[in-house]
Design a protein around this motif. Sequence first.
Motif, short mmCIF file in Angstrom:
data_model
loop_
_atom_site.label_atom_id
_atom_site.label_comp_id
_atom_site.label_asym_id
_atom_site.label_seq_id
_atom_site.Cartn_x
_atom_site.Cartn_y
_atom_site.Cartn_z
N TYR A 240 14.52 75.59 54.14
CA TYR A 240 13.42 76.54 54.15
C TYR A 240 13.94 77.97 53.99
CZ TYR A 240 10.66 72.73 56.22
OH TYR A 240 10.02 71.54 56.45
N GLY A 241 13.04 78.85 53.54
CA GLY A 241 13.37 80.26 53.53
C GLY A 241 13.17 80.88 54.90
N VAL A 242 11.89 80.92 55.36
CA VAL A 242 11.53 81.52 56.64
C VAL A 242 10.63 80.54 57.40
CG1 VAL A 242 10.35 83.45 57.78
CG2 VAL A 242 11.60 83.84 55.65
N THR A 243 10.87 80.37 58.70
CA THR A 243 9.97 79.57 59.52
C THR A 243 9.60 80.34 60.78
OG1 THR A 243 11.71 78.44 60.77
CG2 THR A 243 10.95 77.39 58.74
N ASN A 262 13.43 74.27 49.85
CA ASN A 262 12.24 73.67 50.43
C ASN A 262 11.09 74.69 50.39
OD1 ASN A 262 10.50 72.00 52.11
ND2 ASN A 262 12.36 71.03 52.88
N VAL A 263 10.24 74.69 51.41
CA VAL A 263 9.12 75.62 51.48
C VAL A 263 9.63 77.06 51.58
CG1 VAL A 263 7.14 76.31 52.90
CG2 VAL A 263 7.67 73.89 52.58
N GLY A 264 8.95 77.97 50.91
CA GLY A 264 9.37 79.37 50.97
C GLY A 264 9.20 79.97 52.36
N MET A 265 7.95 79.89 52.91
CA MET A 265 7.65 80.37 54.25
C MET A 265 6.83 79.31 54.96
SD MET A 265 6.77 84.41 53.45
CE MET A 265 7.27 85.02 55.06
N ASN A 266 7.31 78.86 56.12
CA ASN A 266 6.71 77.73 56.82
C ASN A 266 6.29 78.16 58.23
OD1 ASN A 266 6.07 74.85 57.00
ND2 ASN A 266 7.72 74.78 58.50
N ILE A 280 7.15 85.06 46.92
CA ILE A 280 7.89 83.80 47.03
C ILE A 280 8.28 83.38 45.62
CG2 ILE A 280 7.91 81.49 48.02
CD1 ILE A 280 7.17 83.68 50.02
N SER A 281 9.56 83.36 45.33
CA SER A 281 10.04 83.10 43.98
C SER A 281 10.98 81.89 43.97
CB SER A 281 10.77 84.33 43.43
OG SER A 281 11.32 84.06 42.16
N ILE A 303 -3.92 84.90 55.26
CA ILE A 303 -2.89 84.80 54.22
C ILE A 303 -3.42 85.54 53.00
CG2 ILE A 303 -1.45 83.23 52.88
CD1 ILE A 303 -2.13 81.06 55.00
N THR A 304 -2.93 86.76 52.74
CA THR A 304 -3.50 87.60 51.69
C THR A 304 -2.43 88.29 50.86
OG1 THR A 304 -3.64 89.49 53.19
CG2 THR A 304 -5.58 88.09 53.04
N ASN A 305 -2.78 88.57 49.60
CA ASN A 305 -1.99 89.42 48.71
C ASN A 305 -0.54 88.99 48.55
OD1 ASN A 305 -4.22 91.50 49.83
ND2 ASN A 305 -3.55 92.08 47.78
N ASN A 306 -0.29 87.69 48.64
CA ASN A 306 1.04 87.19 48.37
C ASN A 306 1.19 86.85 46.89
OD1 ASN A 306 2.05 86.91 51.30
ND2 ASN A 306 0.09 85.83 51.33
N ARG A 307 2.40 86.95 46.39
CA ARG A 307 2.68 86.61 44.99
C ARG A 307 3.66 85.45 44.94
NH1 ARG A 307 5.26 91.15 42.15
NH2 ARG A 307 6.15 91.62 44.19
N PHE A 308 3.50 84.63 43.91
CA PHE A 308 4.33 83.44 43.77
C PHE A 308 4.83 83.36 42.33
CE2 PHE A 308 1.10 82.79 46.92
CZ PHE A 308 1.74 82.15 47.98
N TYR A 309 6.07 82.92 42.16
CA TYR A 309 6.59 82.69 40.81
C TYR A 309 7.40 81.40 40.78
CZ TYR A 309 9.34 82.66 36.63
OH TYR A 309 9.91 82.26 35.46
N ARG A 310 7.09 80.59 39.79
CA ARG A 310 7.92 79.44 39.44
C ARG A 310 7.79 79.21 37.95
NH1 ARG A 310 7.64 74.20 43.18
NH2 ARG A 310 8.83 73.54 41.39
#
Length: 455
Positions: A240-243, A262-266, A280-281, A303-310
């Motif tokens: 994981y990145g952050v839990t 694994n999961v970016g933020m859990n 989260i990239s 959970i607001t204004n988050n960005r994701f890239y894959r």
Amino acid sequence: NDVQIQDLTVDLATNQTAANGIEAVPDGSNNPATNILIANDEVFGWENHEYLIWSHASNHVKILNNYANCGVTHNSSADLSGLEVFGGTDVVVDSNTAMNCGGGLVLFTDGTGGNSDGVTFSNNYASGYNDGIVVTASSGYTISHAKFLGNTIEVTGNYGIDLGISATGIMDSISLIDNHVTGAVSDLSISGQSGSTFNGLTIENNVFRGCTTTSAACANISQASNVTYQNNTVDNSANYGVTATNCTNCMFTGNYVNNVANVGMNFQADTNLVIHDNFISTWDTSASRVPGIVDSSSTNSVITNNRFYRSSLLTYLVSASGGTAATIGAGNTFLGTNTLAASFLNTSTAGTISDNLQEHAGSVSGNACAANTLIVDTTLGAWYRCNSSNQYAAIPAPATTGGSVILYNYAGNTDTVTCPNNSNANFTTTYTIPANMLSSVVSGTTGIVRVFLGF
């Protein structure tokens, strides 16, 4: 009192001397050492129970520009500290080097050391095979107003930064700011226990890189309250990145998570949680089809204004489940290239999903979606919205060019918008969606209209 120890070399290693190196300790009547300077010294140790530089229940101590080498060349269980503060008030540990120790930089409260208040570790360097920074509040003891600022940690052992509290211990007003941690099993571990108090924690502008464990997160927070985790970077984690678990009144904002297996933020079983404006990239490098953000069994999450890239997406961006009143709110954005499956999953009690935007190349028509989610296809300039069958359907684009504002007719047929560059009040802030626009959308769906204002 009023003692200076400078430019001294202490060698405990050559003859394997069982002793501490340099100490600031109370006298025989338990009066604390006060106004102590320990500067520009060298201390060499060996694998034994010892503290190379030790401030024990002392006040107004400065430990500056020292070099401590404990001599341990493997992962060791020896109680061996490079620089340790054991209780006391107003202790500054700045610009020191601690190498090859069980714990490079240590703050500890217990027994004869008593409580700790106003201790600062800043601009230090720690490296070796075990732990970088270790902070422990034992049962019945308090660490307050401790600061860890601008330290560099390069360890291959257990933890880069480890904060722990025993059953009735207390940590209050703790700051971790501008630290760089590389190569540990887990770069950040913060763990309270049932009955302990972990209150007021600021974690800001840190870099956690190259975590090697496959069983924990690169940065983990457990059993804490009033936490601000802000503008941190997690890069290259084997899990994981952050839990965050059992975290109350905790805010995670402005963080960057990249290249995690694994999961970016859990998040799990948290209360009053804000997850806002994170990027989260390239998560899920192990291709297990896990979401970028997971929030399970929490209460009152936003959970607001988050960005994701894959480069490809075959899973949810955000999954909220099992808790109460999770809100996947405005502004979550996906930037990617391939066709995606359903992007937001919210099965929490009284959960809502609203006003999210995804941006990627390629048609999404016919793919599963969540209500109140809008997509723009950057390659074709096409827009999509979720229809009554929970599939994306194209919205015909107007022929007019220019700036645009997206209006939603969630309540009635009006909406309020804020126009950019509107210093002269050129545009109204309330627009009525025409009846023919309302009737033209797919039956049972929320209408979405772009209004072009010519700016």
